[in-house]
Structure formats: C-alpha cells, structure tokens
Design a protein around this motif. Structure first.
Motif, PDB file in Angstrom:
ATOM      1  N   ARG A   1       0.858  -1.187   0.000  1.00 37.16           N
ATOM      2  CA  ARG A   1       0.000   0.000   0.000  1.00 37.16           C
ATOM      3  C   ARG A   1       0.897   1.241   0.000  1.00 37.16           C
ATOM      4  N   ILE A   2       0.355   2.333  -0.491  1.00 38.17           N
ATOM      5  CA  ILE A   2       1.121   3.587  -0.502  1.00 38.17           C
ATOM      6  C   ILE A   2       1.520   3.978   0.916  1.00 38.17           C
ATOM      7  N   CYS A   3       0.626   3.799   1.876  1.00 33.52           N
ATOM      8  CA  CYS A   3       0.950   4.181   3.259  1.00 33.52           C
ATOM      9  C   CYS A   3       2.136   3.378   3.796  1.00 33.52           C
TER      10      CYS A   3
ATOM     11  N   GLY B   1       3.263  12.160   2.482  1.00 34.96           N
ATOM     12  CA  GLY B   1       2.183  11.653   1.660  1.00 34.96           C
ATOM     13  C   GLY B   1       2.051  12.366   0.333  1.00 34.96           C
ATOM     14  N   GLY B   2       2.144  13.685   0.366  1.00 32.30           N
ATOM     15  CA  GLY B   2       2.003  14.465  -0.861  1.00 32.30           C
ATOM     16  C   GLY B   2       3.095  14.155  -1.866  1.00 32.30           C
TER      17      GLY B   2
ATOM     18  N   THR C   1       2.640  10.573  -3.302  1.00 28.69           N
ATOM     19  CA  THR C   1       1.522  10.507  -4.244  1.00 28.69           C
ATOM     20  C   THR C   1       1.983  10.916  -5.637  1.00 28.69           C
TER      21      THR C   1
ATOM     22  N   VAL D   1       4.443   8.163  -7.058  1.00 33.65           N
ATOM     23  CA  VAL D   1       3.699   6.983  -7.515  1.00 33.65           C
ATOM     24  C   VAL D   1       2.928   7.305  -8.795  1.00 33.65           C
ATOM     25  N   ALA D   2       2.295   8.465  -8.846  1.00 32.14           N
ATOM     26  CA  ALA D   2       1.551   8.851 -10.052  1.00 32.14           C
ATOM     27  C   ALA D   2       2.465   8.860 -11.273  1.00 32.14           C
TER      28      ALA D   2
ATOM     29  N   ARG E   1      -1.383   0.202 -10.185  1.00 34.28           N
ATOM     30  CA  ARG E   1      -2.159   0.540  -8.988  1.00 34.28           C
ATOM     31  C   ARG E   1      -3.534  -0.107  -9.125  1.00 34.28           C
TER      32      ARG E   1
ATOM     33  N   SER F   1      -5.107   1.746  -2.058  1.00 33.18           N
ATOM     34  CA  SER F   1      -4.563   1.224  -3.309  1.00 33.18           C
ATOM     35  C   SER F   1      -3.391   0.307  -2.999  1.00 33.18           C
TER      36      SER F   1
END
Length: 147
Positions: free
Chosen positions: A58-60, A70-71, A74, A77-78, A88, A98
C-alpha cells in the motif's frame, strides 16, 4: 580571527554533524549516477526497489518505510504509474486503499538497475573493512534509537 568554541562536547557534536552531512552527500552523489542514468529520481528508485524486494504494498506502507511525506509520495507513484513502471489497483482487503505492484516494465528496469546499485555501494564503501561496516551500522542504529 579566533575560532569560536562551544565546549568540548558541543564542538565534537558540530564536527560529527558536518562529517555525517558530507558523508551523506558523497554517498548520495555516487548512488545517483546509475539512478539518474536510468531516468529515475531517488524516490522513484526507492519505490521500485521496495516493490521488487517486498512485493505488493500500500502507498501508506511505502511512505512509512521511506520516511516520505504523503504528498510527495503521491506524485512519485503517479509518475511511476504514468511511465508504466508501477500498477495501482484497489486493495481487496480495504477498498479505500490502493495496492501497488511492479509492472513487467518496472520489474525489468529494477532488475537491471539493482545489480548496478549494489556494485556502486560496494565501491562507495570499499574504504571500510567488514568489521568497520558492522561497527558503523551499530553506531548509526544506536544514534537513531534503533539499536
């Protein structure tokens, strides 16, 4: 001009901070050569490397393990998804989260790059003997409270 002094221990603390900062700059610069040549940032490499060695995450979990925000993660990953290196999908155990995995293209890229990374680290740490590496690792873990 006389050099300012702040006491023996504080002066040593300041020297340690400078030495650690210079060491990290040296190591990061050496590490970045192959990573940059592969068209990746250090954050992108970290995500690919983590998925390569740990499997789907997971991203977390990635944020926690890479100590990123987190920002920032994100965006990282994008960009990896956009480049077709990471897939994803919804986490089957938690529909709000995700799950990230390597695409075939991402697996190929990191499996080619990681051996070069290992060689680079071998060169960067070549001035240290094995027992010195173990001692340094122990000291750094002690410093961060993870001993």
């Amino acid at each position: 001009m006389k050099k300012k002094q702040y006491g023996t221990e504080n002066d040593l603390n300041l020297k340690l901070m400078i030495a650690l900062s210079r060491s990290m700059q040296y190591l990061r610069k050496g590490e970045m050569e192959n990573i940059s040549a592969a068209g990746l940032t250090i954050s992108q490499f970290s995500v690919l490397e983590m998925l390569y060695h740990k499997g789907d995450l997971r991203i977390c979990e990635i944020i926690e393990k890479t100590l990123s925000t987190g920002g920032n993660m994100t965006v990282v990953v994008a960009n990896l998804v956009k480049e077709g290196l990471v897939l994803r999908r919804k986490d089957p155990e938690d529909g709000r989260a995700s799950l990230l995995s390597l695409s075939e293209k991402g697996r190929e890229k990191i499996s080619e790059l990681f051996p070069l990374h290992v060689e680079t680290l071998d060169q960067l740490y070549s001035s240290l003997e094995m027992d010195e590496k173990r001692s340094l690792l122990g000291l750094l873990k002690k410093l961060t409270g993870r001993a």
